[in-house]
Design an enzyme around this catalytic site. Structure first.
Site, PDB file in Angstrom:
ATOM      1  N   ASP A  55       0.865  -1.176   0.000  1.00  0.00           N
ATOM      2  CA  ASP A  55       0.000   0.000   0.000  1.00  0.00           C
ATOM      3  C   ASP A  55       0.901   1.224   0.000  1.00  0.00           C
ATOM      4  O   ASP A  55       2.091   1.139   0.309  1.00  0.00           O
ATOM      5  CB  ASP A  55      -0.908   0.009   1.234  1.00  0.00           C
ATOM      6  CG  ASP A  55      -1.999   1.071   1.174  1.00  0.00           C
ATOM      7  OD1 ASP A  55      -2.263   1.592   0.073  1.00  0.00           O
ATOM      8  OD2 ASP A  55      -2.584   1.380   2.230  1.00  0.00           O
TER       9      ASP A  55
ATOM     10  N   PHE B 213      -5.104   4.089   0.675  1.00  0.00           N
ATOM     11  CA  PHE B 213      -6.099   3.165   0.144  1.00  0.00           C
ATOM     12  C   PHE B 213      -5.722   2.625  -1.243  1.00  0.00           C
ATOM     13  O   PHE B 213      -6.551   2.542  -2.141  1.00  0.00           O
ATOM     14  CB  PHE B 213      -7.481   3.831   0.102  1.00  0.00           C
ATOM     15  CG  PHE B 213      -7.789   4.712   1.280  1.00  0.00           C
ATOM     16  CD1 PHE B 213      -7.489   4.310   2.578  1.00  0.00           C
ATOM     17  CD2 PHE B 213      -8.381   5.965   1.110  1.00  0.00           C
ATOM     18  CE1 PHE B 213      -7.771   5.116   3.669  1.00  0.00           C
ATOM     19  CE2 PHE B 213      -8.667   6.782   2.207  1.00  0.00           C
ATOM     20  CZ  PHE B 213      -8.359   6.362   3.481  1.00  0.00           C
ATOM     21  N   HIS B 214      -4.440   2.245  -1.404  1.00  0.00           N
ATOM     22  CA  HIS B 214      -3.942   1.739  -2.681  1.00  0.00           C
ATOM     23  C   HIS B 214      -3.435   0.302  -2.561  1.00  0.00           C
ATOM     24  O   HIS B 214      -2.375  -0.044  -3.093  1.00  0.00           O
ATOM     25  CB  HIS B 214      -2.820   2.640  -3.203  1.00  0.00           C
ATOM     26  CG  HIS B 214      -3.273   3.992  -3.641  1.00  0.00           C
ATOM     27  ND1 HIS B 214      -2.403   5.009  -3.993  1.00  0.00           N
ATOM     28  CD2 HIS B 214      -4.519   4.516  -3.789  1.00  0.00           C
ATOM     29  CE1 HIS B 214      -3.088   6.090  -4.333  1.00  0.00           C
ATOM     30  NE2 HIS B 214      -4.378   5.807  -4.223  1.00  0.00           N
ATOM     31  N   ALA B 215      -4.153  -0.545  -1.886  1.00  0.00           N
ATOM     32  CA  ALA B 215      -3.715  -1.922  -1.677  1.00  0.00           C
ATOM     33  C   ALA B 215      -3.585  -2.673  -2.999  1.00  0.00           C
ATOM     34  O   ALA B 215      -4.385  -2.486  -3.926  1.00  0.00           O
ATOM     35  CB  ALA B 215      -4.691  -2.655  -0.764  1.00  0.00           C
TER      36      ALA B 215
END
Length: 520
Positions: A286, A455-457
Site C-alpha cells: 500500500d 487506500f492503494h492496496a
C-alpha cells in the site's frame, strides 16, 4: 449457465464485463456484493468522505500495525457498482513506465499496456501520444479551482520543484494539478463508464447484493460460484471461466475460502485444501500517507461546500467546491539522488482531513503530505475463520523496512519546506498537525503517529506467483484473477487507472484464448 462469471463490479470487473459482452455470442454474468450506485453522495465529488463506513463501503481495518504504535488503520473499499471507483478521490494517475517494465512479465510492459490505457480513456484534452478520446472513462481537469491548491503548486515551484502539466505523459517529476475521473464536475465511475451503457445487452447480466462465499471447483476446474443474496443461497455456474475481480483484499480471501492458499493455514481452519499455494494473500503493498494539516482564517476550504452558492454552482454549471475531489493537486519528488524515478508523491486537498477522513473538520485548513510510492515493506491477507462472512485479517506492515520510514521522514521535511514558502503564508497560520521540529527524532515520531493509508492496496495474487501472464490461477483450470491484486508492485500511480487497464487487458487475453481455441 453463463460463459463467464465475474466476481466484483469494480474498476477492473466493470471494464471486463463490458468488453467481454461486446461479443453477442458470449453470456456474461457479473456479481457485486453491494447494491446499485444510486446513493446521491457517490456522484458529488466533495462528498466522497461521507461514503466511508456506509453501506457502500466494505469498511475494513488493518490488524494492529507494529511500527505505527499498534494502531489499526482504516481501509475503505467500495461495495457498490463501480467498486472503489464509486467512493475514491477520482485521481487518474498511471504508474511510471519503469513500474510496468519492472513487473518483467510477457505482455505487461509499459509499451504493450499504453494502448489499453488509451482505449479506456475519454480525455477532455483530446487524443495524443499518451491519451485517448472517445473511450468509456471520462478523464477531466478539476473544476474546483481552490486558491489553496494554486498556492501549494506555486510554493512548490518556489521551493525549486518543476511544474508538471500532465502526470500521465511520461515524466512524473514536478508539481501540478491532477486529472480526475469526472464528467462535467461529477464523478465518473466505471459503473457509469462501462456497466450502465452496456446494461441493455441481452448477453450481460449484472447481479447486485450477491456476497460470494467461494469458487466452485470440480476435478481441478472452476465451474461457478456459491454465495448468498438476501440470506438466500445462490449458485451461478460458468461454462468457460470464473474471473475474480474482487480486489486486493477480497480476491485472495475468496481463493483461500475455495481451498487455494497456504495449506497449513487452511487446514487449521477446517477448510479442504484443493491447491497448496503459499503465495496467495502474500506480497500485500500500500502507499502510506503522512498528512500534515495547516489551519487558517481564510474562508476558502471545503467547509463552504454546503452553502447555497456552492450548490447553485454545482447544479447549474458543474463547478465550485462541490466538484473538489479532495487531493486536487500535488507533485512527485525524489527524496535522494540516484533514483530513476520519484519515490514520493504529495497529495494536497483544500480541507481539514483528520483521522483518515473519519473525524469532522473543525476549521478551514489545507491537508497535504508525502505518500511513499515504492515501499519495500510487505504485508499479507489471511483468514481467521472458515465462515465466509468473516472479514479477512489484513496486515500491511507499514515501515517494517527501515528504508520506508526514512523515505517518509525525508518526504515530510520536503513538505515542511514547501509550507514555509511565501504563497502558503495565508494558509499556514496554525500548524494543526505537523512535526514538533525538523529533527529526525521529531519527524520520525510524527510519521509513526500520523501515518494512515491512502487506500492503494495491491499485490496479493501477483503475476508470476499466483497467476501467470494470462491471469490464469496456476494449478486450477478455468479460473483467473483480474484486478490490482495481480500487480507485483504497487508502483507510482493511483491504482484505479491501472485497475481499469487490467480489466481491458484481461478482456483481450480471454477473447484471444477463445479465438485460439476455435482455430484449433
Amino acid at each position: 449457465m453463463y460463459d463467464y462469471v465475474i466476481v466484483g463490479a469494480g474498476s477492473a470487473g466493470s471494464a471486463l464485463a463490458a468488453r467481454l459482452s461486446e461479443d453477442p455470442d458470449v453470456k456474461v454474468c457479473v456479481v457485486e456484493a453491494g447494491g446499485q450506485d444510486t446513493v446521491e453522495n457517490i456522484h458529488i465529488p466533495a462528498m466522497f468522505g461521507d461514503l466511508f463506513r456506509t453501506k457502500v463501503d466494505w469498511d475494513y481495518d488493518s490488524a494492529e500495525e507494529p511500527e505505527l504504535g499498534n494502531r489499526r488503520i482504516f481501509l475503505p473499499r467500495g461495495k457498490v457498482l463501480g467498486g472503489t471507483s464509486s467512493i475514491n478521490a477520482m485521481l487518474y494517475i498511471r504508474g511510471h513506465k519503469s513500474d510496468y517494465d519492472g513487473w518483467n512479465q510477457p505482455g505487461w510492459s509499459y509499451d504493450e499496456l499504453l494502448p489499453y490505457f488509451k482505449r479506456s480513456e475519454d480525455n477532455e484534452r483530446g487524443a495524443s501520444e499518451f491519451h485517448g478520446a472517445g473511450g468509456p472513462m471520462s478523464v477531466s481537469d478539476g473544476r474546483s479551482n481552490n486558491p489553496m491548491s494554486k498556492a501549494l503548486v506555486e510554493a512548490a515551484i518556489e521551493a525549486g520543484h518543476p511544474f508538471n502539466d500532465d502526470f500521465n505523459a511520461g515524466d512524473l517529476d514536478g508539481f501540478g494539478y491532477f486529472q480526475l475521473t469526472q464528467r462535467n464536475g461529477r464523478r465518473w465511475s466505471t459503473a457509469q463508464g462501462y456497466l450502465h451503457p452496456s446494461s441493455d445487452r441481452p448477453n450481460l447480466t449484472v447481479k447486485t447484493n450477491v456476497e460470494v462465499h467461494k469458487v466452485l471447483i470440480e476435478n481441478g476446474r472452476a465451474v461457478g460460484i456459491v454465495g448468498e443474496r438476501f440470506d438466500e443461497p445462490v449458485t451461478i455456474r460458468a461454462e468457460r471461466e470464473v474471473i475474480l475481480s474482487a480486489g486486493a483484499y477480497n480476491s485472495p480471501k475468496l481463493l483461500m475460502l475455495s481451498g487455494i492458499g497456504p495449506a497449513d493455514e487452511l487446514s487449521m481452519l477446517g477448510l479442504d485444501v484443493i491447491l497448496d499455494q503459499p503465495h496467495v494473500g502474500q506480497n500485500l503493498q500500500d502507499h502510506a500517507f503522512v498528512p500534515m494539516i495547516f489551519s487558517h482564517s481564510q474562508p476558502v476550504s471545503l467547509l463552504i461546500a454546503h452553502t447555497p452558492e456552492a450548490h447553485r454552482q454545482f447544479e447549474e454549471n458543474g463547478v465550485g467546491p462541490l466538484t473538489s475531489n479532495g487531493p486536487e493537486c500535488g507533485g512527485f519528488v525524489r527524496t535522494r539522488p540516484g533514483l530513476d524515478a520519484p519515490d514520493v508523491v504529495f497529495f494536497a486537498g483544500p480541507l481539514m482531513f483528520p483521522d483518515s477522513g473519519l473525524s469532522m473538520p473543525t476549521a478551514h485548513a489545507i491537508t497535504y503530505g508525502p505518500i511513499m510510492l515504492t515501499p519495500r515493506s510487505r504485508g499479507h491477507v489471511s483468514l481467521i475463520a472458515a465462515d465466509p462472512t468473516t472479514k479477512p485479517k489484513i496486515e500491511h506492515n507499514y515501515y517494517a523496512d527501515p528504508d520506508d520510514l526514512q523515505t517518509a521522514v525525508d518526504g515530510v521535511k520536503i513538505g515542511m519546506e514547501i509550507a514555509r514558502q511565501a504563497p502558503m503564508a495565508p494558509y499556514t497560520e496554525t500548524y494543526y498537525q505537523a512535526p514538533e521540529s525538523d529533527s529526525d527524532a521529531d519527524v520520525r515520531a510524527f510519521v509513526r503517529r500520523r501515518t494512515h493509508a491512502i487506500f492503494h492496496a495491491s499485490g496479493t495474487c501477483a503475476l508470476g506467483t499466483v497467476v501467470d501472464e494470462q491471469l490464469r490461477v496456476k494449478g486450477i483450470d478455468g479460473l483467473r484473477v483480474a484486478d490490482v491484486s495481480i500487480m507485483p508492485k504497487v508502483g507510482r500511480g493511483a491504482p484505479n487507472a491501472t485497475a481499469i487497464m487490467i480489466g481491458e487487458r484481461a478482456a483481450d487475453i480471454i477473447a484471444g484464448a477463445v479465438s485460439r481455441a476455435k482455430a484449433a
